[in-house]
Design a protein around this motif. Structure first.
Motif, PDB file in Angstrom:
ATOM      1  N   ARG A 105      -4.428   3.123   4.669  1.00 41.76           N
ATOM      2  CA  ARG A 105      -4.422   1.729   4.205  1.00 41.76           C
ATOM      3  C   ARG A 105      -3.874   0.811   5.299  1.00 41.76           C
ATOM      4  O   ARG A 105      -4.442  -0.234   5.600  1.00 41.76           O
ATOM      5  CB  ARG A 105      -3.567   1.644   2.939  1.00 41.76           C
ATOM      6  CG  ARG A 105      -3.354   0.262   2.394  1.00 41.76           C
ATOM      7  CD  ARG A 105      -2.496   0.323   1.133  1.00 41.76           C
ATOM      8  NE  ARG A 105      -2.167  -0.997   0.661  1.00 41.76           N
ATOM      9  CZ  ARG A 105      -1.124  -1.698   1.087  1.00 41.76           C
ATOM     10  NH1 ARG A 105      -0.316  -1.195   2.007  1.00 41.76           N
ATOM     11  NH2 ARG A 105      -0.889  -2.902   0.611  1.00 41.76           N
ATOM     12  N   SER A 161      -2.231  -4.220  -3.370  1.00 41.25           N
ATOM     13  CA  SER A 161      -2.514  -2.837  -2.961  1.00 41.25           C
ATOM     14  C   SER A 161      -3.777  -2.764  -2.105  1.00 41.25           C
ATOM     15  O   SER A 161      -3.958  -1.821  -1.346  1.00 41.25           O
ATOM     16  CB  SER A 161      -2.641  -1.928  -4.183  1.00 41.25           C
ATOM     17  OG  SER A 161      -3.829  -2.205  -4.886  1.00 41.25           O
TER      18      SER A 161
ATOM     19  N   GLU B  10       2.022   1.066  -3.337  1.00 43.21           N
ATOM     20  CA  GLU B  10       0.726   0.397  -3.163  1.00 43.21           C
ATOM     21  C   GLU B  10      -0.346   1.412  -2.772  1.00 43.21           C
ATOM     22  O   GLU B  10      -1.487   1.341  -3.235  1.00 43.21           O
ATOM     23  CB  GLU B  10       0.833  -0.696  -2.103  1.00 43.21           C
ATOM     24  CG  GLU B  10       1.645  -1.906  -2.557  1.00 43.21           C
ATOM     25  CD  GLU B  10       1.865  -2.911  -1.444  1.00 43.21           C
ATOM     26  OE1 GLU B  10       1.402  -2.677  -0.317  1.00 43.21           O
ATOM     27  OE2 GLU B  10       2.517  -3.943  -1.701  1.00 43.21           O
TER      28      GLU B  10
END
Lengths: 202, 214
Positions: A105, A161, B10
């Motif tokens: 991410r 997120s 997250e």
């Protein structure tokens, strides 16, 4: 891009309660971490790691990037970061899959930001698959935590997120920045607590 | 690389939205494997005077400096002398700080880990897929410092890191569940080390705070 999280349970990123019950009833397979072995120079673990997380990393890369060439380049970038940081993995704080997803991410958001691009999010991005929740215990706990959030907190947390900054979320949801920050703080706390209780309940 | 629990949370949420996972193409996997092996092999394995295996990050390749910078200069001699002094003092510190380690085969469980004074600080037991570490008494770890459990099925050269844990306050009767390592199916020896925040050492012989034994 304006998303409606309130009406469709799939678009809200939450599976029906019946699914959650089934998922939580299922046995959780313990997966022996590979990263400590990678950190100690075990080449077999490197190969196993690619097979275990290659699909996950590829899937995340496709979520953020458009072209196959970009996806391939990102996968390479992500795995190099995984190899270099393998020694930082701490199983007490989270699962190995979550650690790999966190690195992926971070690298993917950095890649977009370096091009001046804001991460995009569509309703289909928020679909939760039963298989995924069965496979990743942290994901299941995080979704359970998200269910405890208010609608406003849930929207903020989901956008965060996926890499949006607080000002971008405020802009996206037409909310004051202070409201976004307080929603984020309370929401992420609920998710973290769910992750912790998920670990202690294993 | 530092990371916060917020970022992990997250990532866990993002994980829940992962859709179809397709294995990597063989050519890409091979390419990534070659890179991974190269990076993994950059970890140097050396043997210290205590017999402990040390695994340190290899120095990063740096861009060559212009040749004239390497010409003999009094500043270089002074810097080299300084480095040599620091290394020498660090070695002395390590030799005095790390207590002698005695490897004892302990077939009975739970195995007891004791500090240098012989006081029991932890017990470890192995179950199907994990090690259960029961800490009796360990001092609180400083900010950023972490305790780490190492186990080995035999010689210390085979030691593998099992996992990190921290004690925000003094650990008394705290339990940790750590994933079982396939390379160490039998627990023969174990150590708890303290990993300092400012170091990235993976050395199982450094900063030993408890050792398996009687």
């Amino acid at each position: 891009m304006m998303l409606s999280f309130g009406q469709n349970p799939v678009a809200r990123g939450i599976m029906p309660n019946s699914f959650m019950k089934r998922a939580s009833d299922g046995a959780t397979a313990s997966v022996v971490p590979l990263l400590p072995r990678v950190a100690s120079g075990d080449s077999l673990a490197v190969r196993e790691c690619l097979r275990r997380y290659g699909g996950l990393v590829g899937s995340l890369a496709r979520r953020f990037l458009k072209t196959p060439a970009d996806v391939e380049e990102a996968c390479q970038d992500i795995f190099v970061a995984v190899w270099k940081n393998a020694g930082m993995f701490d199983p007490v704080r989270g699962s190995e899959a979550t650690f790999v997803a966190m690195i992926a991410r971070r690298r993917l958001i950095d890649r977009l930001r370096s091009r001046g691009v804001q991460p995009e999010l569509s309703a289909s991005d928020l679909t939760v698959s039963a298989d995924t929740l069965e496979r990743y215990v942290d994901a299941r706990a995080a979704v359970a935590g998200l269910e405890q959030c208010s609608e406003g907190q849930r929207q903020v947390i989901l956008l965060a997120s996926h890499g949006l900054t607080h000002p971008e979320i405020a802009d996206e949801l037409s909310l004051p920045l202070g409201t976004v920050k307080s929603h984020y703080a309370r929401g992420i706390d609920l998710v973290k607590r769910a992750l912790q209780s998920g670990k202690s309940g294993q | 690389m530092k990371y916060e629990d917020d970022e992990l949370a997250e990532a866990a949420l993002l994980l829940s939205h992962v859709d179809r996972e397709v294995p990597l193409a063989k050519a890409l996997e091979d390419k990534l494997f070659a890179e991974g092996v190269q990076i993994a092999s950059e970890a140097r394995h050396t043997t210290s005077r205590l017999g402990a295996m040390e695994v340190n990050d290899a120095p990063r390749a740096t861009r060559s400096l212009p040749r004239n910078l390497w010409a003999p200069h009094p500043a270089w001699y002074a810097a080299a002398a300084g480095v040599a002094l620091v290394v020498h003092q660090a070695q002395i510190h390590r030799l005095t700080a790390a207590s002698p380690v005695v490897e004892v085969a302990v077939p009975t469980f739970p195995a007891v880990l004791r500090d240098a004074r012989g006081i029991e600080v932890a017990r470890v037991a192995s179950q199907d897929a994990e090690h259960i570490l029961q800490v009796q008494n360990l001092p609180a770890s400083q900010a950023g410092d972490r305790y780490q459990l190492w186990i080995s099925p035999g010689p210390r050269a085979q030691a593998v890191p099992v996992g990190f844990f921290t004690c925000k306050e003094a650990c008394a009767n705290a339990s940790f569940r750590l994933p079982r390592h396939p390379a160490a199916p039998e627990l023969r020896s174990a150590w708890i080390t303290l990993s300092r925040a400012e170091e990235r050492s993976l050395a199982p012989g450094a900063h030993i705070v408890a050792t398996l034994g009687n």
